[in-house]
Design an enzyme around this catalytic site. Structure first.
Site, PDB file in Angstrom:
ATOM      1  N   ASP A 179     -60.225  38.909  45.571  1.00 45.99           N
ATOM      2  CA  ASP A 179     -61.159  38.078  46.337  1.00 45.99           C
ATOM      3  C   ASP A 179     -60.747  36.487  45.613  1.00 45.99           C
ATOM      4  OD1 ASP A 179     -63.599  38.340  48.586  1.00 45.99           O
ATOM      5  OD2 ASP A 179     -63.589  36.539  47.253  1.00 45.99           O
ATOM      6  N   ASN A 219     -62.906  25.356  51.369  1.00 48.31           N
ATOM      7  CA  ASN A 219     -62.521  24.954  52.731  1.00 48.31           C
ATOM      8  C   ASN A 219     -63.468  23.823  53.218  1.00 48.31           C
ATOM      9  OD1 ASN A 219     -60.598  26.393  54.039  1.00 48.31           O
ATOM     10  ND2 ASN A 219     -61.885  28.210  54.053  1.00 48.31           N
ATOM     11  N   ASP A 242     -55.716  27.177  54.329  1.00 44.64           N
ATOM     12  CA  ASP A 242     -54.628  28.258  54.576  1.00 44.64           C
ATOM     13  C   ASP A 242     -53.609  27.914  53.668  1.00 44.64           C
ATOM     14  OD1 ASP A 242     -56.059  28.699  56.993  1.00 44.64           O
ATOM     15  OD2 ASP A 242     -54.798  27.690  58.131  1.00 44.64           O
ATOM     16  N   GLU A 260     -59.905  35.970  52.891  1.00 41.68           N
ATOM     17  CA  GLU A 260     -59.570  35.510  51.581  1.00 41.68           C
ATOM     18  C   GLU A 260     -59.249  36.668  50.587  1.00 41.68           C
ATOM     19  OE1 GLU A 260     -63.035  36.248  51.075  1.00 41.68           O
ATOM     20  OE2 GLU A 260     -62.946  34.793  49.318  1.00 41.68           O
TER      21      GLU A 260
HETATM   22  P1  GH3 Z   1     -67.178  34.103  46.523  1.00 41.96           P
HETATM   23  O1  GH3 Z   1     -66.828  33.504  45.100  1.00 41.96           O
HETATM   24  O2  GH3 Z   1     -68.410  35.100  46.225  1.00 41.96           O
HETATM   25  O3  GH3 Z   1     -66.022  35.190  46.861  1.00 41.96           O
HETATM   26  O4  GH3 Z   1     -67.246  33.074  47.653  1.00 41.96           O
HETATM   27  P2  GH3 Z   1     -66.176  32.696  48.853  1.00 41.96           P
HETATM   28  O5  GH3 Z   1     -66.952  31.498  49.366  1.00 41.96           O
HETATM   29  O6  GH3 Z   1     -65.128  32.922  48.576  1.00 41.96           O
HETATM   30  O7  GH3 Z   1     -66.992  33.843  49.739  1.00 41.96           O
HETATM   31  P3  GH3 Z   1     -67.324  33.822  51.238  1.00 41.96           P
HETATM   32  O8  GH3 Z   1     -67.126  35.349  51.652  1.00 41.96           O
HETATM   33  O9  GH3 Z   1     -68.688  33.031  51.553  1.00 41.96           O
HETATM   34  O10 GH3 Z   1     -66.332  32.917  52.186  1.00 41.96           O
HETATM   35  C1  GH3 Z   1     -65.184  33.163  52.339  1.00 41.96           C
HETATM   36  C2  GH3 Z   1     -64.295  32.319  52.823  1.00 41.96           C
HETATM   37  O11 GH3 Z   1     -63.012  32.337  53.354  1.00 41.96           O
HETATM   38  C3  GH3 Z   1     -65.062  31.795  54.231  1.00 41.96           C
HETATM   39  C4  GH3 Z   1     -63.957  31.530  55.232  1.00 41.96           C
HETATM   40  O12 GH3 Z   1     -64.204  30.309  55.653  1.00 41.96           O
HETATM   41  C5  GH3 Z   1     -62.726  31.484  54.228  1.00 41.96           C
HETATM   42  N1  GH3 Z   1     -61.621  32.035  55.082  1.00 41.96           N
HETATM   43  C6  GH3 Z   1     -61.401  33.420  55.487  1.00 41.96           C
HETATM   44  N2  GH3 Z   1     -60.181  33.532  56.237  1.00 41.96           N
HETATM   45  C7  GH3 Z   1     -59.600  32.172  55.993  1.00 41.96           C
HETATM   46  C8  GH3 Z   1     -58.530  31.598  56.559  1.00 41.96           C
HETATM   47  O13 GH3 Z   1     -57.788  32.371  57.469  1.00 41.96           O
HETATM   48  N3  GH3 Z   1     -58.252  30.441  56.375  1.00 41.96           N
HETATM   49  C9  GH3 Z   1     -59.148  29.574  55.526  1.00 41.96           C
HETATM   50  N4  GH3 Z   1     -58.659  28.278  55.434  1.00 41.96           N
HETATM   51  N5  GH3 Z   1     -60.362  30.039  55.178  1.00 41.96           N
HETATM   52  C10 GH3 Z   1     -60.434  31.156  55.244  1.00 41.96           C
HETATM   53 MG    MG Z   2     -64.341  34.797  48.210  1.00 45.22          MG
HETATM   54 MG    MG Z   3     -64.481  37.723  50.511  1.00 44.84          MG
END
Ligand code: GH3
Ligand code: MG
Ligand code: MG
Ligand code: MG
Length: 308
Positions: free
Chosen positions: A185, A193, A202, A228
């Protein structure tokens, strides 16, 4: 951005595995010679029953079959093939018959044939059947592949994961084989982002997906599990060696040095690892749940680390 194309090309020249089925030896051999001359692989069977047994051992892309034959006729063979065609396979089936009653042609089509024609050995006509077959078989292959590929990262998607997990599960049960699973992860990705924008996010996802793919063995599969989150299946890999492998992968991701607004200054991943345990895991989701627990610990212990 790469696009998934499902449109068939005007002429598909993919080499096909063809099976000719006919109780008339001279016709069978003439057809085989013709088809091999077009650059396709061609086997022959003397009746529907023999064809059916051959296909069980090795499926074909195309079957060109006579209708009237001893033991099993062409339409019966067609029905059996249609029942056995799974999601991953489509057998293009053509009935070539000496019968001229067109109402019968319709019956063959209703039984699942892709075409029913008067029997003949005209090179242009045979070639035309194979062009049509190549187009449909190619389209089916691309659709199957696209349905199991993540559009953003071009790695395997959730559908592929569900299918593979079930396969790994039954294989492990039957042959007592080991398999490890890792969930990686991205750390602080929401922040990434927010800071650089979604499109940059992305790009980072694509780069990390490619890196994971490059850093594992050919037999391992990397899936996009969540937004992610990536899941890796590592067959025949113990917990200890998976931990080592994932430590290396974690380090490679860090060394990509993708600038990040985090305290570390670069994008990192946390990883949870679990080895399949048939004695305690009731089903594949119990196994994933344990890897998730390990990932949670890796996050809690400060991120950019691998836990088991
Ligand atoms: P942690 O270290 O605890 O994993 O924090 P985090 O911010 O990575 O975790 P969180 O689950 O809060 O956020 C995941 C983020 O991943 C939020 C979302 O916007 C981003 N994300 C998910 N899918 C995509 C995607 O397809 N493209 C982009 N650019 N961002 C994505
Ligand atoms: Mg994360
Ligand atoms: Mg996650
Ligand atoms: Mg016959």
């Amino acid at each position: 951005m790469s696009e998934i194309r499902l449109v068939a090309a005007p002429a598909m020249n993919i080499p096909l595995k063809v099976l000719v089925v006919d109780d008339h030896a001279a016709f069978r051999d003439a057809l085989q010679e013709l088809i091999e001359g077009f650059g396709h692989e061609c086997r022959v069977a003397r009746d529907g029953q023999e064809a059916w047994e051959m296909l069980e051992n090795e499926p074909a892309d195309v079957v060109l079959s006579d209708w009237q034959m001893p033991r099993m006729n062409g339409v019966e063979l067609c029905r059996s093939i249609r029942k056995a065609d799974g999601e991953g396979r489509y057998t293009y089936f053509v009935v070539l018959t000496g019968m001229t009653d067109k109402a019968r042609f319709l019956r063959a089509m209703e039984a699942g044939a892709d075409g029913c024609y008067a029997k003949g050995c005209d090179p242009n006509e045979v070639r035309a059947h194979l062009i049509s077959a190549g187009r449909l078989v190619g389209l089916h292959r691309r659709a199957y592949q696209a349905a199991r590929t993540d559009a953003l990262t071009q790695i395997a998607n959730r559908l592929r994961l569900d299918e593979d997990l079930n396969a790994v599960w039954s294989h492990a049960k039957r042959y007592r084989r080991s398999c490890s699973l890792a969930i990686a992860d991205i750390d602080g990705f929401k922040n990434y982002n927010d800071h650089f924008g979604h499109l940059a996010g992305d790009d980072a996802l694509r780069r990390i997906a490619r890196t994971l793919r490059q850093e594992v063995r050919e037999v391992d599969t990397v899936y996009r599990y969540g937004g992610e989150e990536f899941l890796l299946l590592l067959p025949e890999q113990s917990l200890a060696s998976t931990k080592l492998a994932m430590d290396r992968v974690r380090e490679v991701v860090e060394k990509l040095a993708i600038p990040s607004p985090s305290a570390r200054g670069v994008v990192t991943v946390s990883v949870g690892v679990a080895e399949l345990n048939l004695a305690t895991d009731a089903d594949p989701s119990a196994w994933i749940h344990r890897a998730d627990g390990a990932l949670y610990r890796a996050k809690a212990l400060g991120r950019n680390r691998v836990e088991v």
